[in-house]
Design a protein around this motif. Structure first.
Motif, PDB file in Angstrom:
ATOM      1  N   ARG A  10      55.655  56.184  26.283  1.00 50.45           N
ATOM      2  CA  ARG A  10      55.963  55.951  24.870  1.00 50.45           C
ATOM      3  C   ARG A  10      55.991  57.241  24.052  1.00 50.45           C
ATOM      4  O   ARG A  10      56.836  57.418  23.177  1.00 50.45           O
ATOM      5  N   ALA A  11      55.079  58.167  24.331  1.00 48.37           N
ATOM      6  CA  ALA A  11      54.990  59.389  23.526  1.00 48.37           C
ATOM      7  C   ALA A  11      56.243  60.236  23.626  1.00 48.37           C
ATOM      8  O   ALA A  11      56.573  60.979  22.692  1.00 48.37           O
ATOM      9  N   SER A  12      56.959  60.145  24.747  1.00 48.32           N
ATOM     10  CA  SER A  12      58.126  61.005  24.950  1.00 48.32           C
ATOM     11  C   SER A  12      59.449  60.261  24.805  1.00 48.32           C
ATOM     12  O   SER A  12      60.507  60.814  25.105  1.00 48.32           O
ATOM     13  N   THR A  13      59.427  59.008  24.343  1.00 43.59           N
ATOM     14  CA  THR A  13      60.647  58.202  24.278  1.00 43.59           C
ATOM     15  C   THR A  13      61.730  58.850  23.433  1.00 43.59           C
ATOM     16  O   THR A  13      62.874  59.008  23.866  1.00 43.59           O
ATOM     17  N   LEU A  14      61.393  59.210  22.196  1.00 38.62           N
ATOM     18  CA  LEU A  14      62.382  59.812  21.299  1.00 38.62           C
ATOM     19  C   LEU A  14      62.859  61.147  21.849  1.00 38.62           C
ATOM     20  O   LEU A  14      64.057  61.443  21.852  1.00 38.62           O
ATOM     21  N   LEU A  15      61.938  61.972  22.314  1.00 38.62           N
ATOM     22  CA  LEU A  15      62.275  63.278  22.870  1.00 38.62           C
ATOM     23  C   LEU A  15      63.273  63.147  24.019  1.00 38.62           C
ATOM     24  O   LEU A  15      64.323  63.816  24.026  1.00 38.62           O
ATOM     25  N   LEU A  16      62.978  62.298  24.990  1.00 36.61           N
ATOM     26  CA  LEU A  16      63.846  62.149  26.152  1.00 36.61           C
ATOM     27  C   LEU A  16      65.190  61.559  25.778  1.00 36.61           C
ATOM     28  O   LEU A  16      66.238  61.976  26.292  1.00 36.61           O
ATOM     29  N   ALA A  17      65.185  60.573  24.873  1.00 36.83           N
ATOM     30  CA  ALA A  17      66.440  59.949  24.461  1.00 36.83           C
ATOM     31  C   ALA A  17      67.377  60.976  23.822  1.00 36.83           C
ATOM     32  O   ALA A  17      68.578  61.000  24.113  1.00 36.83           O
ATOM     33  N   LEU A  18      66.834  61.845  22.966  1.00 35.38           N
ATOM     34  CA  LEU A  18      67.658  62.849  22.292  1.00 35.38           C
ATOM     35  C   LEU A  18      68.153  63.914  23.271  1.00 35.38           C
ATOM     36  O   LEU A  18      69.328  64.306  23.241  1.00 35.38           O
ATOM     37  N   LEU A  19      67.275  64.386  24.143  1.00 41.92           N
ATOM     38  CA  LEU A  19      67.677  65.411  25.103  1.00 41.92           C
ATOM     39  C   LEU A  19      68.780  64.898  26.030  1.00 41.92           C
ATOM     40  O   LEU A  19      69.818  65.551  26.203  1.00 41.92           O
ATOM     41  N   ILE A  20      68.557  63.729  26.616  1.00 42.64           N
ATOM     42  CA  ILE A  20      69.510  63.207  27.583  1.00 42.64           C
ATOM     43  C   ILE A  20      70.812  62.790  26.904  1.00 42.64           C
ATOM     44  O   ILE A  20      71.903  62.992  27.442  1.00 42.64           O
ATOM     45  N   GLU A  61      72.120  78.432  30.089  1.00 40.84           N
ATOM     46  CA  GLU A  61      71.694  77.158  30.678  1.00 40.84           C
ATOM     47  C   GLU A  61      70.223  76.921  30.356  1.00 40.84           C
ATOM     48  O   GLU A  61      69.396  77.813  30.532  1.00 40.84           O
ATOM     49  N   VAL A  62      69.917  75.718  29.884  1.00 38.81           N
ATOM     50  CA  VAL A  62      68.527  75.352  29.562  1.00 38.81           C
ATOM     51  C   VAL A  62      68.137  74.159  30.421  1.00 38.81           C
ATOM     52  O   VAL A  62      68.858  73.160  30.487  1.00 38.81           O
ATOM     53  N   ARG A  63      67.003  74.288  31.075  1.00 39.81           N
ATOM     54  CA  ARG A  63      66.464  73.179  31.863  1.00 39.81           C
ATOM     55  C   ARG A  63      65.138  72.756  31.245  1.00 39.81           C
ATOM     56  O   ARG A  63      64.263  73.586  31.031  1.00 39.81           O
ATOM     57  N   TRP A  64      65.009  71.462  31.009  1.00 33.27           N
ATOM     58  CA  TRP A  64      63.838  70.915  30.330  1.00 33.27           C
ATOM     59  C   TRP A  64      62.943  70.189  31.332  1.00 33.27           C
ATOM     60  O   TRP A  64      63.430  69.610  32.307  1.00 33.27           O
ATOM     61  N   ALA A  65      61.650  70.218  31.070  1.00 41.05           N
ATOM     62  CA  ALA A  65      60.691  69.543  31.943  1.00 41.05           C
ATOM     63  C   ALA A  65      59.589  68.911  31.103  1.00 41.05           C
ATOM     64  O   ALA A  65      59.103  69.516  30.142  1.00 41.05           O
ATOM     65  N   SER A 119      69.625  68.705  30.795  1.00 40.44           N
ATOM     66  CA  SER A 119      69.032  68.426  32.099  1.00 40.44           C
ATOM     67  C   SER A 119      67.516  68.367  31.948  1.00 40.44           C
ATOM     68  O   SER A 119      66.885  69.337  31.529  1.00 40.44           O
ATOM     69  N   VAL A 120      66.920  67.218  32.291  1.00 46.44           N
ATOM     70  CA  VAL A 120      65.482  67.014  32.118  1.00 46.44           C
ATOM     71  C   VAL A 120      64.872  66.526  33.433  1.00 46.44           C
ATOM     72  O   VAL A 120      65.388  65.592  34.053  1.00 46.44           O
ATOM     73  N   VAL A 121      63.777  67.156  33.852  1.00 45.07           N
ATOM     74  CA  VAL A 121      63.076  66.704  35.050  1.00 45.07           C
ATOM     75  C   VAL A 121      61.671  66.256  34.685  1.00 45.07           C
ATOM     76  O   VAL A 121      61.112  66.675  33.668  1.00 45.07           O
ATOM     77  N   TYR A 122      61.114  65.402  35.536  1.00 45.48           N
ATOM     78  CA  TYR A 122      59.757  64.894  35.348  1.00 45.48           C
ATOM     79  C   TYR A 122      58.815  65.600  36.310  1.00 45.48           C
ATOM     80  O   TYR A 122      58.984  65.544  37.529  1.00 45.48           O
ATOM     81  N   VAL A 123      57.816  66.303  35.752  1.00 44.66           N
ATOM     82  CA  VAL A 123      56.796  66.981  36.543  1.00 44.66           C
ATOM     83  C   VAL A 123      55.526  66.129  36.459  1.00 44.66           C
ATOM     84  O   VAL A 123      54.931  66.026  35.384  1.00 44.66           O
TER      85      VAL A 123
END
Length: 292
Positions: free
Chosen positions: A68-78, A58-62, A83-87
């Motif tokens: 804007r800087a994380s748009t591509l990253l978040l779109a691909l992960l999700i 299991e991998v959990r991403w944060a 599972s991605v959380v915002y810190v």
């Protein structure tokens, strides 16, 4: 990144940037299992995702940025079911004091993000919005070349409002795509004045106690939305037509160039929302009737 040991669970913290990200993975004991720089591109992000998933059941991403800087990253992960959380950045800054030996680097920030997500379970889980809007946000954030522009145009034209939006002079498919990506669901946009204020093009009330009817220019507004309307107004003003006529009228009233353009942009917010409300493309006859 080599896979030396498989873990039951790992947390991957990512310090996001425009050109590249830094990712650090830690295990359940808080031990670092990898640290690497990742170019902000689809191929490298997918490679990071695959390598991390090979390391653990299991991998959990944060992440600490949802812009804007994380748009591509978040779109691909999700999109790949991760599972991605915002810190929040404020939390990361406070926690950084406990990692003095790490120095001030992207790798340290990524480590703090990962470890904070490991120790706390109350952070917000991120999810993708409406598919079309998400695709537009992804593409408008990464239109570095003509291929991306073409993809933006193709995705924009899938939306039922595209024909109406693009018919407004100055509002081409690129600006139209940015507009849709920002406003999202147009069914919630009944108050055109509020939308204009959101773009920084209309005054907002500043009432207090018995003092009412006081207005001032908004200090907080969506700069990208303002940019869309300003750029479209500037393009339309350069060609003969109602937009140029309105601009010249405002200049004749004594407004400076930028002031006249902003006034035109505000006027065009009303026009565009009337077009979208009535599902009617722009015509010179309709524009003349509205001006009258």
């Amino acid at each position: 990144m080599t896979v030396a040991e498989r873990h039951g669970q790992i947390w991957v913290g990512i310090d996001a940037g425009k050109a590249h990200h830094w990712a650090v993975g830690i295990n359940a004991g808080g031990e670092k299992v990898f640290s690497r720089k990742v170019i902000n591109g689809e191929e490298e992000i997918l490679a990071l995702m695959a390598a991390a998933c090979e390391m653990a059941d299991e991998v959990r991403w944060a992440v600490d940025i949802c812009g804007r800087a994380s748009t591509l990253l978040l779109a691909l992960l999700i999109a790949h079911g991760q599972s991605v959380v915002y810190v929040p950045g404020r939390t990361v800054n406070r926690m950084s004091a406990a990692y003095r030996d790490e120095g001030k680097t992207d790798a340290k920030d990524a480590l703090v993000i990962a470890d904070t997500a490991r120790m706390r379970q109350d952070f917000t889980h991120l999810s993708l919005p409406d598919e079309t809007v998400a695709n537009l946000r992804l593409l408008t954030a990464h239109r570095a070349d003509l291929i991306a522009d073409r993809e933006i145009r193709e995705t924009f034209h899938l939306d039922e409002c595209a024909e109406v939006i693009e018919s407004l002079p100055g509002m081409g498919p690129i600006l139209g795509a940015e507009f849709l990506a920002i406003v999202g669901d147009l069914s919630h946009c009944a108050d055109v004045g509020r939308r204009a204020a959101h773009a920084g093009l209309a005054p907002v009330a500043r009432d207090s106690g018995r003092r009412t009817g006081k207005y001032h220019r908004p200090k907080r507004y969506h700069r990208r939305l303002r940019h869309v309307f300003y750029t479209a107004a500037q393009t339309a003003m350069m060609r003969p037509g109602p937009s140029r006529d309105y601009y010249l009228m405002k200049r004749a009233e004594g407004l400076l160039h930028v002031q006249a353009l902003l006034a035109l942009a505000r006027r065009r917010v009303d026009v565009l929302w009337a077009m979208l409300r009535d599902k009617r493309c722009f015509t010179l006859a309709a524009s003349a009737a509205q001006s009258a």
